[in-house]
Design an enzyme around this catalytic site. Structure first.
Site, mmCIF file in Angstrom:
data_model
loop_
_atom_site.group_PDB
_atom_site.id
_atom_site.type_symbol
_atom_site.label_atom_id
_atom_site.label_comp_id
_atom_site.label_asym_id
_atom_site.label_seq_id
_atom_site.Cartn_x
_atom_site.Cartn_y
_atom_site.Cartn_z
ATOM 1 N N SER A 268 -16.829 78.309 12.886
ATOM 2 C CA SER A 268 -17.400 77.594 14.036
ATOM 3 C C SER A 268 -18.153 76.329 13.616
ATOM 4 O O SER A 268 -18.932 76.342 12.659
ATOM 5 C CB SER A 268 -18.367 78.512 14.788
ATOM 6 N N ARG B 100 -4.945 69.639 4.859
ATOM 7 C CA ARG B 100 -4.599 68.285 5.339
ATOM 8 C C ARG B 100 -4.383 67.331 4.169
ATOM 9 O O ARG B 100 -3.441 66.520 4.185
ATOM 10 C CB ARG B 100 -5.734 67.750 6.234
ATOM 11 N N ASP C 285 -9.440 71.075 5.400
ATOM 12 C CA ASP C 285 -9.520 69.754 4.765
ATOM 13 C C ASP C 285 -8.612 69.689 3.531
ATOM 14 O O ASP C 285 -8.023 68.647 3.234
ATOM 15 C CB ASP C 285 -10.971 69.430 4.386
ATOM 16 N N ASN D 17 -23.048 75.979 20.322
ATOM 17 C CA ASN D 17 -22.616 76.933 19.292
ATOM 18 C C ASN D 17 -23.773 77.525 18.485
ATOM 19 O O ASN D 17 -23.653 78.632 17.951
ATOM 20 C CB ASN D 17 -21.594 76.275 18.356
ATOM 21 N N HIS E 3 -18.031 69.427 6.182
ATOM 22 C CA HIS E 3 -16.868 69.428 7.079
ATOM 23 C C HIS E 3 -17.142 68.596 8.328
ATOM 24 O O HIS E 3 -17.273 69.131 9.426
ATOM 25 C CB HIS E 3 -16.467 70.863 7.454
ATOM 26 N N ARG F 32 -18.576 66.735 15.952
ATOM 27 C CA ARG F 32 -18.812 68.172 15.731
ATOM 28 C C ARG F 32 -20.271 68.513 15.983
ATOM 29 O O ARG F 32 -20.599 69.587 16.475
ATOM 30 C CB ARG F 32 -18.391 68.564 14.312
ATOM 31 N N GLY G 31 -14.597 86.068 18.163
ATOM 32 C CA GLY G 31 -13.985 84.923 18.859
ATOM 33 C C GLY G 31 -12.475 85.087 18.801
ATOM 34 O O GLY G 31 -11.718 84.120 18.855
ATOM 35 N N ALA H 294 -10.225 86.103 20.812
ATOM 36 C CA ALA H 294 -9.343 85.786 21.939
ATOM 37 C C ALA H 294 -9.154 84.279 22.114
ATOM 38 O O ALA H 294 -8.460 83.835 23.016
ATOM 39 C CB ALA H 294 -9.904 86.393 23.223
ATOM 40 N N GLY H 295 -9.777 83.479 21.239
ATOM 41 C CA GLY H 295 -9.704 82.026 21.367
ATOM 42 C C GLY H 295 -8.464 81.445 20.712
ATOM 43 O O GLY H 295 -7.588 82.174 20.220
ATOM 44 N N GLY I 116 -8.766 82.191 17.099
ATOM 45 C CA GLY I 116 -8.896 83.643 16.960
ATOM 46 C C GLY I 116 -7.581 84.395 17.137
ATOM 47 O O GLY I 116 -7.268 85.286 16.350
HETATM 48 P P1 NAD Z 1 -11.694 78.465 21.739
HETATM 49 O O1 NAD Z 1 -12.566 78.036 22.853
HETATM 50 O O2 NAD Z 1 -10.233 78.446 21.947
HETATM 51 O O3 NAD Z 1 -12.098 79.926 21.264
HETATM 52 C C1 NAD Z 1 -13.408 80.306 21.019
HETATM 53 C C2 NAD Z 1 -13.558 81.744 21.395
HETATM 54 O O4 NAD Z 1 -14.917 82.124 21.101
HETATM 55 C C3 NAD Z 1 -13.322 82.041 22.891
HETATM 56 O O5 NAD Z 1 -12.352 83.069 23.047
HETATM 57 C C4 NAD Z 1 -14.682 82.481 23.394
HETATM 58 O O6 NAD Z 1 -14.617 83.464 24.415
HETATM 59 C C5 NAD Z 1 -15.288 83.044 22.118
HETATM 60 N N1 NAD Z 1 -16.743 83.184 22.176
HETATM 61 C C6 NAD Z 1 -17.662 82.384 22.773
HETATM 62 N N2 NAD Z 1 -18.887 82.914 22.639
HETATM 63 C C7 NAD Z 1 -18.745 84.047 21.919
HETATM 64 C C8 NAD Z 1 -19.655 85.028 21.471
HETATM 65 N N3 NAD Z 1 -20.965 84.939 21.711
HETATM 66 N N4 NAD Z 1 -19.161 86.073 20.782
HETATM 67 C C9 NAD Z 1 -17.831 86.186 20.530
HETATM 68 N N5 NAD Z 1 -16.923 85.289 20.942
HETATM 69 C C10 NAD Z 1 -17.384 84.230 21.630
HETATM 70 O O7 NAD Z 1 -12.080 77.540 20.471
HETATM 71 P P2 NAD Z 1 -11.258 77.360 19.106
HETATM 72 O O8 NAD Z 1 -10.349 76.220 19.252
HETATM 73 O O9 NAD Z 1 -10.743 78.658 18.671
HETATM 74 O O10 NAD Z 1 -12.460 76.878 18.138
HETATM 75 C C11 NAD Z 1 -13.506 77.729 17.801
HETATM 76 C C12 NAD Z 1 -14.510 77.030 16.910
HETATM 77 O O11 NAD Z 1 -13.908 76.699 15.636
HETATM 78 C C13 NAD Z 1 -15.026 75.706 17.461
HETATM 79 O O12 NAD Z 1 -16.411 75.604 17.224
HETATM 80 C C14 NAD Z 1 -14.289 74.663 16.648
HETATM 81 O O13 NAD Z 1 -14.984 73.442 16.564
HETATM 82 C C15 NAD Z 1 -14.222 75.350 15.302
HETATM 83 N N6 NAD Z 1 -13.206 74.839 14.379
HETATM 84 C C16 NAD Z 1 -13.541 74.765 13.060
HETATM 85 C C17 NAD Z 1 -12.626 74.325 12.139
HETATM 86 C C18 NAD Z 1 -12.973 74.271 10.680
HETATM 87 O O14 NAD Z 1 -12.243 73.620 9.913
HETATM 88 N N7 NAD Z 1 -13.999 74.947 10.220
HETATM 89 C C19 NAD Z 1 -11.345 73.923 12.559
HETATM 90 C C20 NAD Z 1 -11.028 74.006 13.915
HETATM 91 C C21 NAD Z 1 -11.978 74.451 14.836
HETATM 92 C C1 LMR Z 2 -11.017 70.159 12.491
HETATM 93 O O1 LMR Z 2 -11.304 69.598 11.439
HETATM 94 O O2 LMR Z 2 -9.888 70.075 13.010
HETATM 95 C C2 LMR Z 2 -12.044 71.002 13.178
HETATM 96 O O3 LMR Z 2 -13.293 70.867 12.594
HETATM 97 C C3 LMR Z 2 -12.073 70.834 14.652
HETATM 98 C C4 LMR Z 2 -12.605 69.496 15.087
HETATM 99 O O4 LMR Z 2 -13.511 69.477 15.918
HETATM 100 O O5 LMR Z 2 -12.100 68.471 14.635
#
Ligand code: NAD
Ligand code: LMR
Length: 341
Positions: free
Chosen positions: A120, A155, A152, A95, A182, A88, A8, A10-11, A14
């Site tokens: 994720s 923050r 967490d 997801n 989370h 979430r 992931g 490129a996100g 990521g």
């Molecule tokens: P984003 O959409 O900007 O990036 C996600 C990336 O995943 C994209 O580039 C997409 O192309 C890629 N992707 C999708 N399917 C894929 C696959 N099968 N294989 C490889 N890559 C794939 O999203 P983001 O803002 O980077 O968030 C990503 C995830 O992280 C979300 O589920 C979000 O809720 C989660 N997140 C978790 C926390 C935490 O504290 N754990 C915090 C923030 C966000």
């Molecule tokens: C966060 O805590 O910021 C992440 O889990 C993303 C979200 O969906 O809030």
């Protein structure tokens, strides 16, 4: 040699996380994997004059398998983020299959002792899912799989500082353990343990507002981004903090972190944690929980279960509430893999 792969890459998370890992002089190789734009991001990062060698992959031409060749640490921020009004748990539908497929890839092509860090959402469900896949493929090692809840903690440290401006707190030096899970009520910050000297200064209303802000901090960002996603930069910072602790284990350095893990009997302290959660907090089915842990070269070396008894009265009530929600999230993740709806 330490090789890190980011799925992931490129996100939103990521790209920033890949940058931070590229800057880490303890990393020899960085592999980027995404379904879109990984080569573009990889080309860009490859111009930075730091040690890590870059490679990037799309799914075609066995990209997933190649990204996992000799990889020591996989970090997974792949999948969709929230939009305003979503929980979430609402992300589960999309997801879950993404995470299942990536976990199957790791089980098939990854090294047996690879460390896996799942970012994720919903983390409370995606981590049990990954564990179930690895168990199915008979390659599971509970010392090497964590859900990333570091944001967490970040923050909690920062929000406390903001609440007490006159104290001029250096929030980068605080360590407020945040346990449970989370999402919303499952996020349980233990300020009474992490910084009792400051926590004592707060009124009941201030304490409630601080705890609520930590539990729902993610919503603040989702709302401010108005449909353009959720936390990415702060998450990349938090994700890198945990990743760097795993990277340091290759230099035999030991770190204290908090992460969402399976309370598997193989982990020192996990049996005791499960017993307390079951007897004191009514969570007889809880087998995943975020707790402070010691990371060493074999992964999770020890789990701090004592903290579950050290929490103050209000925090104990919060743990009880967290446990009820968490049970459902964990079962949902497991059932997705076993095919039970
Ligand atoms: P984003 O959409 O900007 O990036 C996600 C990336 O995943 C994209 O580039 C997409 O192309 C890629 N992707 C999708 N399917 C894929 C696959 N099968 N294989 C490889 N890559 C794939 O999203 P983001 O803002 O980077 O968030 C990503 C995830 O992280 C979300 O589920 C979000 O809720 C989660 N997140 C978790 C926390 C935490 O504290 N754990 C915090 C923030 C966000
Ligand atoms: C966060 O805590 O910021 C992440 O889990 C993303 C979200 O969906 O809030």
């Amino acid at each position: 040699m330490v090789k890190v792969a980011i799925f992931g890459a490129a996100g939103g998370i990521g790209q920033s996380l890949s940058l931070l890992v590229k800057l880490d002089q303890n990393v020899d190789e960085l592999a980027l994997y995404d379904v879109v734009n990984a080569p573009g991001v990889g080309q860009d990062l490859s111009h930075i004059n730091t040690k890590a060698k870059l490679s990037s992959y799309l799914p075609e031409n066995d990209g997933l398998a190649k990204s996992l060749e000799n990889t020591d640490i996989v970090v997974i921020p792949a999948g969709v983020p929230r939009k305003p009004g979503m929980t979430r748990d609402d992300l589960f539908k999309i997801n879950a299959s993404i995470i299942r497929d990536l976990a199957e890839g790791i089980a098939t092509y990854g090294k047996k002792d690879v460390f896996i860090l799942v970012i994720s959402n919903p983390v409370n469900s995606t981590v049990p899912m990954v564990a179930e896949v690895l168990k199915k493929f008979k390659v599971y090692n509970p010392k090497r799989l964590v859900g990333v809840t570091t944001l967490d903690l970040v923050r909690s440290n920062e929000f406390l500082k903001q609440m007490l401006p006159e104290d001029k707190i250096d929030s980068s030096n605080l360590f407020v353990p945040v346990i449970g899970g989370h999402s919303g009520d499952t996020i349980v910050p233990l300020f009474s343990i992490g910084c009792p000297e400051y926590y004592k200064k707060l009124s009941t209303e201030q304490r409630e507002s601080l705890i609520h802000r930590v539990q729902y901090g993610g919503d603040e960002v989702v709302k401010a981004k108005k449909g353009m996603g959720s936390a990415t930069l702060s998450m990349a910072y938090a994700g890198y903090r945990l990743t760097s602790s795993f990277i340091k284990t290759f230099k035999n350095e030991v770190s204290k972190e908090v992460a969402f893990i399976e309370l598997n009997d193989q982990l020192k302290g996990a049996k005791e944690a499960k017993k307390i959660i079951s007897e004191k907090y009514g969570g007889s089915h809880i087998d995943y929980f975020a707790l402070p842990l010691i990371l060493g070269k074999d992964g999770i070396e020890e789990v701090d279960y004592k903290i579950l008894e050290q929490a103050d009265e209000k925090e104990q009530e919060m743990i009880e509430i967290a446990v009820k929600q968490l049970e459902k999230n964990i079962v949902k993740g497991k059932n997705f893999i076993s095919g039970i709806e």
